[in-house]
Design a protein around this motif. Structure first.
Motif, PDB file in Angstrom:
ATOM      1  N   CYS A  10       7.950   2.628  -1.115  1.00  0.00           N
ATOM      2  CA  CYS A  10       6.517   2.737  -1.218  1.00  0.00           C
ATOM      3  C   CYS A  10       6.135   4.056  -1.879  1.00  0.00           C
ATOM      4  O   CYS A  10       6.962   4.961  -2.057  1.00  0.00           O
ATOM      5  N   GLU A  11       4.857   4.197  -2.204  1.00  0.00           N
ATOM      6  CA  GLU A  11       4.382   5.412  -2.851  1.00  0.00           C
ATOM      7  C   GLU A  11       4.512   6.634  -1.950  1.00  0.00           C
ATOM      8  O   GLU A  11       4.631   7.755  -2.429  1.00  0.00           O
ATOM      9  N   ASP A  12       4.475   6.428  -0.615  1.00  0.00           N
ATOM     10  CA  ASP A  12       4.631   7.573   0.287  1.00  0.00           C
ATOM     11  C   ASP A  12       6.087   7.906   0.575  1.00  0.00           C
ATOM     12  O   ASP A  12       6.379   8.781   1.391  1.00  0.00           O
ATOM     13  N   GLY A  13       7.037   7.216  -0.093  1.00  0.00           N
ATOM     14  CA  GLY A  13       8.450   7.518   0.050  1.00  0.00           C
ATOM     15  C   GLY A  13       9.174   6.697   1.082  1.00  0.00           C
ATOM     16  O   GLY A  13      10.407   6.746   1.140  1.00  0.00           O
ATOM     17  N   LEU A  14       8.476   5.933   1.932  1.00  0.00           N
ATOM     18  CA  LEU A  14       9.137   5.140   2.967  1.00  0.00           C
ATOM     19  C   LEU A  14       9.720   3.861   2.363  1.00  0.00           C
ATOM     20  O   LEU A  14       9.243   3.357   1.345  1.00  0.00           O
ATOM     21  N   THR A  15      10.736   3.342   3.025  1.00  0.00           N
ATOM     22  CA  THR A  15      11.412   2.122   2.586  1.00  0.00           C
ATOM     23  C   THR A  15      10.853   0.944   3.352  1.00  0.00           C
ATOM     24  O   THR A  15      10.736   0.987   4.581  1.00  0.00           O
ATOM     25  N   SER A  16      10.503  -0.141   2.644  1.00  0.00           N
ATOM     26  CA  SER A  16       9.937  -1.337   3.257  1.00  0.00           C
ATOM     27  C   SER A  16      10.561  -2.560   2.591  1.00  0.00           C
ATOM     28  O   SER A  16      11.529  -2.445   1.831  1.00  0.00           O
ATOM     29  N   ARG A  17      10.018  -3.736   2.862  1.00  0.00           N
ATOM     30  CA  ARG A  17      10.490  -4.988   2.275  1.00  0.00           C
ATOM     31  C   ARG A  17       9.289  -5.760   1.725  1.00  0.00           C
ATOM     32  O   ARG A  17       8.162  -5.625   2.212  1.00  0.00           O
ATOM     33  N   THR A  18       9.534  -6.592   0.715  1.00  0.00           N
ATOM     34  CA  THR A  18       8.433  -7.279   0.036  1.00  0.00           C
ATOM     35  C   THR A  18       7.831  -8.392   0.871  1.00  0.00           C
ATOM     36  O   THR A  18       6.702  -8.794   0.624  1.00  0.00           O
ATOM     37  N   GLY A  19       8.556  -8.901   1.857  1.00  0.00           N
ATOM     38  CA  GLY A  19       8.051 -10.023   2.638  1.00  0.00           C
ATOM     39  C   GLY A  19       7.306  -9.624   3.888  1.00  0.00           C
ATOM     40  O   GLY A  19       7.157 -10.437   4.804  1.00  0.00           O
ATOM     41  N   MET A  20       6.828  -8.393   3.969  1.00  0.00           N
ATOM     42  CA  MET A  20       6.098  -7.944   5.150  1.00  0.00           C
ATOM     43  C   MET A  20       4.714  -8.591   5.182  1.00  0.00           C
ATOM     44  O   MET A  20       4.158  -8.970   4.152  1.00  0.00           O
ATOM     45  N   LYS A  21       4.131  -8.692   6.350  1.00  0.00           N
ATOM     46  CA  LYS A  21       2.803  -9.248   6.499  1.00  0.00           C
ATOM     47  C   LYS A  21       1.783  -8.341   5.827  1.00  0.00           C
ATOM     48  O   LYS A  21       1.721  -7.150   6.094  1.00  0.00           O
ATOM     49  N   GLY A  22       0.973  -8.917   4.924  1.00  0.00           N
ATOM     50  CA  GLY A  22      -0.009  -8.133   4.206  1.00  0.00           C
ATOM     51  C   GLY A  22       0.554  -7.389   3.020  1.00  0.00           C
ATOM     52  O   GLY A  22      -0.172  -6.689   2.321  1.00  0.00           O
ATOM     53  N   GLY A  23       1.854  -7.512   2.748  1.00  0.00           N
ATOM     54  CA  GLY A  23       2.466  -6.791   1.636  1.00  0.00           C
ATOM     55  C   GLY A  23       3.390  -5.708   2.155  1.00  0.00           C
ATOM     56  O   GLY A  23       3.147  -5.067   3.174  1.00  0.00           O
ATOM     57  N   GLY A  24       4.478  -5.495   1.437  1.00  0.00           N
ATOM     58  CA  GLY A  24       5.494  -4.558   1.904  1.00  0.00           C
ATOM     59  C   GLY A  24       4.985  -3.139   2.026  1.00  0.00           C
ATOM     60  O   GLY A  24       5.376  -2.410   2.944  1.00  0.00           O
ATOM     61  N   CYS A  25       4.123  -2.714   1.119  1.00  0.00           N
ATOM     62  CA  CYS A  25       3.658  -1.327   1.115  1.00  0.00           C
ATOM     63  C   CYS A  25       2.138  -1.263   1.172  1.00  0.00           C
ATOM     64  O   CYS A  25       1.518  -0.356   0.603  1.00  0.00           O
ATOM     65  N   GLU A  43       0.131  -0.566   3.574  1.00  0.00           N
ATOM     66  CA  GLU A  43      -0.382   0.577   4.328  1.00  0.00           C
ATOM     67  C   GLU A  43       0.322   1.870   3.972  1.00  0.00           C
ATOM     68  O   GLU A  43       0.212   2.863   4.699  1.00  0.00           O
ATOM     69  N   HIS A  44       1.055   1.857   2.862  1.00  0.00           N
ATOM     70  CA  HIS A  44       1.827   3.054   2.495  1.00  0.00           C
ATOM     71  C   HIS A  44       1.601   3.425   1.034  1.00  0.00           C
ATOM     72  O   HIS A  44       2.523   3.875   0.354  1.00  0.00           O
ATOM     73  N   GLY A  45       0.415   3.179   0.519  1.00  0.00           N
ATOM     74  CA  GLY A  45       0.069   3.612  -0.826  1.00  0.00           C
ATOM     75  C   GLY A  45       0.436   2.645  -1.926  1.00  0.00           C
ATOM     76  O   GLY A  45       0.238   2.940  -3.094  1.00  0.00           O
ATOM     77  N   GLY A  46       1.010   1.489  -1.598  1.00  0.00           N
ATOM     78  CA  GLY A  46       1.392   0.526  -2.619  1.00  0.00           C
ATOM     79  C   GLY A  46       2.861   0.650  -3.005  1.00  0.00           C
ATOM     80  O   GLY A  46       3.572   1.570  -2.597  1.00  0.00           O
ATOM     81  N   LEU A  47       3.316  -0.331  -3.795  1.00  0.00           N
ATOM     82  CA  LEU A  47       4.717  -0.388  -4.211  1.00  0.00           C
ATOM     83  C   LEU A  47       4.987   0.637  -5.292  1.00  0.00           C
ATOM     84  O   LEU A  47       4.234   0.762  -6.262  1.00  0.00           O
ATOM     85  N   LYS A  48       6.085   1.359  -5.135  1.00  0.00           N
ATOM     86  CA  LYS A  48       6.488   2.328  -6.140  1.00  0.00           C
ATOM     87  C   LYS A  48       7.609   1.787  -7.008  1.00  0.00           C
ATOM     88  O   LYS A  48       7.510   1.766  -8.241  1.00  0.00           O
ATOM     89  N   ARG A  49       8.692   1.303  -6.409  1.00  0.00           N
ATOM     90  CA  ARG A  49       9.812   0.791  -7.180  1.00  0.00           C
ATOM     91  C   ARG A  49      10.755   0.034  -6.250  1.00  0.00           C
ATOM     92  O   ARG A  49      10.777   0.274  -5.033  1.00  0.00           O
ATOM     93  N   PRO A  50      11.545  -0.902  -6.762  1.00  0.00           N
ATOM     94  CA  PRO A  50      12.533  -1.595  -5.947  1.00  0.00           C
ATOM     95  C   PRO A  50      13.748  -0.728  -5.653  1.00  0.00           C
ATOM     96  O   PRO A  50      14.000   0.279  -6.328  1.00  0.00           O
ATOM     97  N   ILE A  51      14.483  -1.117  -4.659  1.00  0.00           N
ATOM     98  CA  ILE A  51      15.785  -0.497  -4.344  1.00  0.00           C
ATOM     99  C   ILE A  51      16.853  -1.516  -4.740  1.00  0.00           C
ATOM    100  O   ILE A  51      16.795  -2.683  -4.362  1.00  0.00           O
ATOM    101  N   TYR A  52      17.828  -1.037  -5.507  1.00  0.00           N
ATOM    102  CA  TYR A  52      18.851  -1.931  -6.048  1.00  0.00           C
ATOM    103  C   TYR A  52      20.199  -1.664  -5.381  1.00  0.00           C
ATOM    104  O   TYR A  52      20.449  -0.589  -4.833  1.00  0.00           O
ATOM    105  N   ALA A  53      21.048  -2.676  -5.470  1.00  0.00           N
ATOM    106  CA  ALA A  53      22.451  -2.538  -5.092  1.00  0.00           C
ATOM    107  C   ALA A  53      23.281  -2.536  -6.365  1.00  0.00           C
ATOM    108  O   ALA A  53      23.142  -3.437  -7.186  1.00  0.00           O
ATOM    109  N   ALA A  54      24.111  -1.505  -6.524  1.00  0.00           N
ATOM    110  CA  ALA A  54      24.862  -1.381  -7.765  1.00  0.00           C
ATOM    111  C   ALA A  54      25.836  -2.546  -7.903  1.00  0.00           C
ATOM    112  O   ALA A  54      26.372  -3.034  -6.932  1.00  0.00           O
TER     113      ALA A  54
END
Length: 434
Positions: free
Chosen positions: A406-421, A423-434
């Motif tokens: 999220c924009e505030d730096g916390l890690t969330s998931r896209t399937g959360m109720k109301g959107g993953g981020c 309440e945390h400033g919106g989505l910043k970027r995905p987290i990938y697995a190499a």
């Protein structure tokens, strides 16, 4: 987002170029269609103003014309149609005007069937069709109205007498001229020539006001996040990564149905492997009643399945001088797992996760799973101890979807109720697995 920004010169700038080109082409296509229809309406009005001209009477028609009857149009490839639908919804309504065929429309007879085929003749007194099996005639004095279909080249003539509604269908290329001559002849016979010209003029003016507006130029701020995946190589890489993630999810979901390496299968005599850093199969699957308490000599106190109590447990081919300890069990359900805080009784601690690999994580914290912000596959099934390395939202395990920051730096998931981020400033970027 300004034009001087680095992202605006990158993928956002490329998206702006593609989007503006798409809008320009769509506008030009709509403008061309508008101009063609405008020319047709003006041409119809001009021809409707001209005096009625006599057409050459075709030879061989089994029709008796009056001496002063004027033949205006002859169409040898006409069809007699009849309304078969119980309701007239979707069929044209009678109105004193000429409707040009719509561009790109596909002729489809819906609610209307072809009864016969032959030659259609328009005179200054009537419309008649000389078919193979029958002859149909509509004197204008007995016609209540003419209805031209906007997409299909057929015209219905609503007679004043009761009965089924019938009409004529002509080839698409000849529809414009045939409709105009039929409508003008009907208007002249009913004294409505001036009213027809007024309708045509109103149609041309209304169409002029419907000119398609010029498109609004796109800006870098309009670029969606999905536009970053428009490059072919990146699209291919993401598609492959998603396919691998889907296969991995299916394999992971079927884990309880598969035998673990070293377990007894179908009455075999295999035993679980032991050694430093290797958890037992019963511990990994969370079997009830399993014990992992280390003994004084560094081996587990419980014998393997099938061994006789009181006998020495068979061991693997690991060196006898190495001491072994039990592995920390991983919770089967979601939720962060705290690493063990108490020291081991003997020996060195057994690692419970893969060791970190030196890789560029693009700012992601060090973790043993290769999670990063650079690229790879989405993390739909995160490790249970992911919150030991990333700062997570409190309800991370209450949702689904893949990991995001999220924009505030916390890690969330896209399937959360109301959107993953949400309440945390919106989505910043995905987290990938190499």
């Amino acid at each position: 987002m300004t034009a001087e920004d680095g992202e605006a010169r990158g993928w956002r700038a490329r998206w702006v170029g593609r989007e503006n080109e798409r809008r320009r082409m769509a506008y030009e296509a709509a403008l061309q269609a508008w101009r063609r229809r405008d020319e047709k309406l003006r041409q119809l009005y001009t021809e409707a103003e001209e005096p009625t001209q006599r057409a050459e009477t075709p030879a061989g028609l089994p029709v008796q014309f009056d001496d002063d009857e004027i033949v205006l149009a002859v169409e040898p490839a006409a069809e007699l149609v009849e309304v078969t639908a119980r309701h007239t919804a979707g069929l044209p309504t009678a109105t004193l005007t000429v409707v040009p065929l719509e561009d790109g429309s596909t002729p489809q007879l819906r609610g209307v069937s072809v009864v016969d085929a032959g030659t259609a003749v328009v005179t200054d007194r009537r419309l008649l069709i000389v078919g193979r099996d029958e002859q149909e005639e509509w004197p204008y004095a007995q016609v209540a109205g003419i209805a031209h279909h906007p997409g299909d080249p057929f015209t219905l003539l609503h007679a004043k007498r009761p009965g089924r509604i019938r009409g004529v269908r002509v080839p698409r290329a000849a529809a414009s001229a045939f409709r105009l001559r039929l409508t003008v002849a009907y208007a002249d016979a009913t004294g409505a020539r001036e009213a027809l010209l007024d309708r045509l003029d109103d149609a041309a003016v209304d169409h002029w006001h419907d000119q398609p507006p010029a498109p609004t130029p796109a800006t870098p701020a309009d670029a969606p996040l999905t536009a970053r995946l428009l490059r072919p190589a990146l699209v291919t890489a993401v598609a492959v990564a998603l396919a691998i993630a889907a296969v991995a999810g299916v394999v992971h979901g079927s884990l309880p149905d598969r035998p673990v390496i070293g377990m007894k299968v179908d009455g075999g005599t295999g035993v679980e492997p032991t050694g430093p850093g290797v958890p037992s199969a019963s511990t990994a699957l969370g079997a009830p009643g399993s014990s992992t308490t280390p003994s004084a000599t560094g081996t587990t106190s419980d014998p393997p399945p099938g061994a006789t109590p009181g006998t020495a447990a068979p061991t693997s081919a690991a060196p006898t001088s190495a001491t072994t300890t039990s592995a920390t069990t991983t919770p089967a359900t979601g939720g962060p797992r705290n690493p063990p805080s108490s020291p081991r009784a003997t020996g060195t601690p057994a690692p419970t996760s893969p060791s970190p690999t030196p890789a560029d994580r693009c700012g992601a914290p060090a973790n043993p799973y290769g999670y990063n912000y650079c690229g790879g596959s989405y993390v739909y099934d995160p490790a249970s101890d992911v919150c030991d390395y990333f700062a997570c939202v409190n309800n991370l395990w209450n949702g689904n979807g893949y990991l995001v920051q999220c924009e505030d730096g916390l890690t969330s998931r896209t399937g959360m109720k109301g959107g993953g981020c949400a309440e945390h400033g919106g989505l910043k970027r995905p987290i990938y697995a190499a």
